[in-house]
Scaffold this motif. Structure first.
Motif, PDB file in Angstrom:
ATOM      1  N   VAL A   1      -9.198   4.042  59.415  1.00  0.00           N
ATOM      2  CA  VAL A   1      -8.060   4.704  60.031  1.00  0.00           C
ATOM      3  C   VAL A   1      -7.255   3.619  60.727  1.00  0.00           C
ATOM      4  O   VAL A   1      -7.812   2.825  61.491  1.00  0.00           O
ATOM      5  N   ARG A   2      -5.958   3.556  60.454  1.00  0.00           N
ATOM      6  CA  ARG A   2      -5.096   2.538  61.057  1.00  0.00           C
ATOM      7  C   ARG A   2      -4.695   2.985  62.456  1.00  0.00           C
ATOM      8  O   ARG A   2      -4.276   4.130  62.657  1.00  0.00           O
ATOM      9  N   VAL A   3      -4.830   2.084  63.445  1.00  0.00           N
ATOM     10  CA  VAL A   3      -4.467   2.391  64.832  1.00  0.00           C
ATOM     11  C   VAL A   3      -3.579   1.281  65.389  1.00  0.00           C
ATOM     12  O   VAL A   3      -3.635   0.141  64.938  1.00  0.00           O
TER      13      VAL A   3
ATOM     14  N   GLY B   1     -33.747   5.750  65.510  1.00  0.00           N
ATOM     15  CA  GLY B   1     -32.872   6.926  65.513  1.00  0.00           C
ATOM     16  C   GLY B   1     -31.634   6.651  64.691  1.00  0.00           C
ATOM     17  O   GLY B   1     -31.591   5.751  63.858  1.00  0.00           O
ATOM     18  N   LEU B   2     -30.610   7.426  64.942  1.00  0.00           N
ATOM     19  CA  LEU B   2     -29.321   7.272  64.275  1.00  0.00           C
ATOM     20  C   LEU B   2     -28.367   6.593  65.246  1.00  0.00           C
ATOM     21  O   LEU B   2     -28.069   7.131  66.311  1.00  0.00           O
ATOM     22  N   LEU B   3     -27.905   5.412  64.892  1.00  0.00           N
ATOM     23  CA  LEU B   3     -26.967   4.665  65.729  1.00  0.00           C
ATOM     24  C   LEU B   3     -25.553   4.991  65.256  1.00  0.00           C
ATOM     25  O   LEU B   3     -25.206   4.755  64.095  1.00  0.00           O
ATOM     26  N   VAL B   4     -24.748   5.568  66.158  1.00  0.00           N
ATOM     27  CA  VAL B   4     -23.359   5.914  65.866  1.00  0.00           C
ATOM     28  C   VAL B   4     -22.492   4.910  66.621  1.00  0.00           C
ATOM     29  O   VAL B   4     -22.601   4.774  67.833  1.00  0.00           O
ATOM     30  N   TYR B   5     -21.642   4.199  65.881  1.00  0.00           N
ATOM     31  CA  TYR B   5     -20.765   3.224  66.525  1.00  0.00           C
ATOM     32  C   TYR B   5     -19.512   3.044  65.695  1.00  0.00           C
ATOM     33  O   TYR B   5     -19.297   3.733  64.702  1.00  0.00           O
ATOM     34  N   ASP B   6     -18.646   2.138  66.110  1.00  0.00           N
ATOM     35  CA  ASP B   6     -17.389   1.908  65.410  1.00  0.00           C
ATOM     36  C   ASP B   6     -17.115   0.412  65.363  1.00  0.00           C
ATOM     37  O   ASP B   6     -17.816  -0.374  66.002  1.00  0.00           O
ATOM     38  N   THR B   7     -16.078   0.039  64.622  1.00  0.00           N
ATOM     39  CA  THR B   7     -15.776  -1.382  64.460  1.00  0.00           C
ATOM     40  C   THR B   7     -15.009  -1.970  65.632  1.00  0.00           C
ATOM     41  O   THR B   7     -14.835  -3.177  65.698  1.00  0.00           O
ATOM     42  N   ILE B   8     -14.591  -1.142  66.602  1.00  0.00           N
ATOM     43  CA  ILE B   8     -13.963  -1.684  67.820  1.00  0.00           C
ATOM     44  C   ILE B   8     -15.045  -2.095  68.811  1.00  0.00           C
ATOM     45  O   ILE B   8     -15.075  -3.215  69.287  1.00  0.00           O
ATOM     46  N   GLY B   9     -15.948  -1.183  69.130  1.00  0.00           N
ATOM     47  CA  GLY B   9     -16.975  -1.453  70.134  1.00  0.00           C
ATOM     48  C   GLY B   9     -18.218  -2.127  69.588  1.00  0.00           C
ATOM     49  O   GLY B   9     -18.948  -2.783  70.322  1.00  0.00           O
ATOM     50  N   GLY B  10     -18.483  -1.945  68.308  1.00  0.00           N
ATOM     51  CA  GLY B  10     -19.667  -2.539  67.702  1.00  0.00           C
ATOM     52  C   GLY B  10     -20.950  -1.815  68.068  1.00  0.00           C
ATOM     53  O   GLY B  10     -20.946  -0.821  68.797  1.00  0.00           O
TER      54      GLY B  10
ATOM     55  N   GLY C   1      -3.320  -0.533  71.975  1.00  0.00           N
ATOM     56  CA  GLY C   1      -3.154   0.317  73.142  1.00  0.00           C
ATOM     57  C   GLY C   1      -3.518   1.770  72.929  1.00  0.00           C
ATOM     58  O   GLY C   1      -3.548   2.544  73.877  1.00  0.00           O
ATOM     59  N   SER C   2      -3.805   2.154  71.694  1.00  0.00           N
ATOM     60  CA  SER C   2      -4.161   3.546  71.410  1.00  0.00           C
ATOM     61  C   SER C   2      -5.542   3.881  71.959  1.00  0.00           C
ATOM     62  O   SER C   2      -6.471   3.092  71.839  1.00  0.00           O
ATOM     63  N   ALA C   3      -5.649   5.062  72.543  1.00  0.00           N
ATOM     64  CA  ALA C   3      -6.957   5.583  72.945  1.00  0.00           C
ATOM     65  C   ALA C   3      -7.491   6.366  71.743  1.00  0.00           C
ATOM     66  O   ALA C   3      -6.767   7.149  71.141  1.00  0.00           O
ATOM     67  N   ILE C   4      -8.745   6.134  71.402  1.00  0.00           N
ATOM     68  CA  ILE C   4      -9.329   6.732  70.202  1.00  0.00           C
ATOM     69  C   ILE C   4     -10.528   7.568  70.604  1.00  0.00           C
ATOM     70  O   ILE C   4     -11.347   7.152  71.436  1.00  0.00           O
TER      71      ILE C   4
ATOM     72  N   VAL D   1      -5.767  -4.325  69.605  1.00  0.00           N
ATOM     73  CA  VAL D   1      -4.819  -4.887  68.644  1.00  0.00           C
ATOM     74  C   VAL D   1      -4.566  -3.870  67.534  1.00  0.00           C
ATOM     75  O   VAL D   1      -5.354  -2.952  67.327  1.00  0.00           O
ATOM     76  N   ASP D   2      -3.456  -4.039  66.821  1.00  0.00           N
ATOM     77  CA  ASP D   2      -3.209  -3.219  65.636  1.00  0.00           C
ATOM     78  C   ASP D   2      -4.292  -3.509  64.613  1.00  0.00           C
ATOM     79  O   ASP D   2      -4.686  -4.668  64.446  1.00  0.00           O
ATOM     80  N   GLY D   3      -4.772  -2.489  63.940  1.00  0.00           N
ATOM     81  CA  GLY D   3      -5.787  -2.738  62.920  1.00  0.00           C
ATOM     82  C   GLY D   3      -6.408  -1.467  62.405  1.00  0.00           C
ATOM     83  O   GLY D   3      -5.935  -0.360  62.669  1.00  0.00           O
ATOM     84  N   GLU D   4      -7.487  -1.637  61.661  1.00  0.00           N
ATOM     85  CA  GLU D   4      -8.211  -0.512  61.069  1.00  0.00           C
ATOM     86  C   GLU D   4      -9.535  -0.314  61.792  1.00  0.00           C
ATOM     87  O   GLU D   4     -10.175  -1.274  62.199  1.00  0.00           O
ATOM     88  N   VAL D   5      -9.909   0.944  61.916  1.00  0.00           N
ATOM     89  CA  VAL D   5     -11.161   1.303  62.583  1.00  0.00           C
ATOM     90  C   VAL D   5     -12.017   2.092  61.597  1.00  0.00           C
ATOM     91  O   VAL D   5     -11.518   2.941  60.861  1.00  0.00           O
ATOM     92  N   HIS D   6     -13.314   1.798  61.601  1.00  0.00           N
ATOM     93  CA  HIS D   6     -14.297   2.540  60.810  1.00  0.00           C
ATOM     94  C   HIS D   6     -15.338   3.102  61.765  1.00  0.00           C
ATOM     95  O   HIS D   6     -15.672   2.477  62.758  1.00  0.00           O
ATOM     96  N   VAL D   7     -15.866   4.275  61.431  1.00  0.00           N
ATOM     97  CA  VAL D   7     -17.025   4.815  62.149  1.00  0.00           C
ATOM     98  C   VAL D   7     -18.245   4.420  61.331  1.00  0.00           C
ATOM     99  O   VAL D   7     -18.236   4.520  60.102  1.00  0.00           O
ATOM    100  N   MET D   8     -19.288   3.977  62.015  1.00  0.00           N
ATOM    101  CA  MET D   8     -20.501   3.513  61.350  1.00  0.00           C
ATOM    102  C   MET D   8     -21.682   4.379  61.783  1.00  0.00           C
ATOM    103  O   MET D   8     -21.798   4.754  62.952  1.00  0.00           O
ATOM    104  N   PHE D   9     -22.551   4.665  60.821  1.00  0.00           N
ATOM    105  CA  PHE D   9     -23.794   5.396  61.085  1.00  0.00           C
ATOM    106  C   PHE D   9     -24.916   4.559  60.501  1.00  0.00           C
ATOM    107  O   PHE D   9     -24.874   4.186  59.324  1.00  0.00           O
TER     108      PHE D   9
END
Length: 131
Positions: A10-12, A35-44, A15-18, A68-76
């Motif tokens: 998802v392109r963000v 367990g199941l680790l839920v994270y994203d490519t911003i926070g790691g 300064g966007s709050a997600i 920064v402008d960029g793409e975000v992925h959700v990771m499981f």
């Protein structure tokens, strides 16, 4: 790590709050760091959420700020021996709802126009509202 799932990007804008939401269930996972680790490519992984012991569907929610402008992925990521189920994954720009402001009246502005004295038929005048 036995399994790793990556969402579409998802392109963000900077300064966007997600807000990231998902419904998850886990079965098994006996160890303390499994367990199941839920994270994203911003926070790691370091700022992710480890879900375990959730045999019923439960919400998993993360908040992030894009620097920064960029793409975000959700990771499981499945860590250890167990099963994980994932549903209703959402990643969206989060805009908090503004609350209706509460009007606060200063003390003495018509709070007590008169006070009845107990046991008497007289009224005692309270603070004046004239200025």
């Amino acid at each position: 790590t036995l399994v790793q799932i990556k969402s579409p990007s998802v392109r963000v804008s900077a300064g966007s709050a997600i807000r990231i939401d998902a419904m998850v269930r886990t079965i098994g996972f006996g160890g303390p760091h499994q367990g199941l680790l839920v994270y994203d490519t911003i926070g790691g992984q370091e700022t992710g959420l480890l879900v375990r012991g959730q045999t019923e569907w439960a919400p998993a929610r993360l908040y992030r700020q894009a620097l920064v402008d960029g793409e975000v992925h959700v990771m499981f990521e499945v860590i250890g021996a167990g099963e994980a189920m994932i549903d209703e994954v959402q990643l969206r720009v989060w805009e908090p709802q503004s609350e209706v402001p509460i009007r606060i009246r200063p003390i003495g502005e018509g709070v007590f126009d008169s006070i009845t004295v107990s046991g008497a038929d007289q009224q005692q005048q309270g603070p004046s509202t004239q200025r």
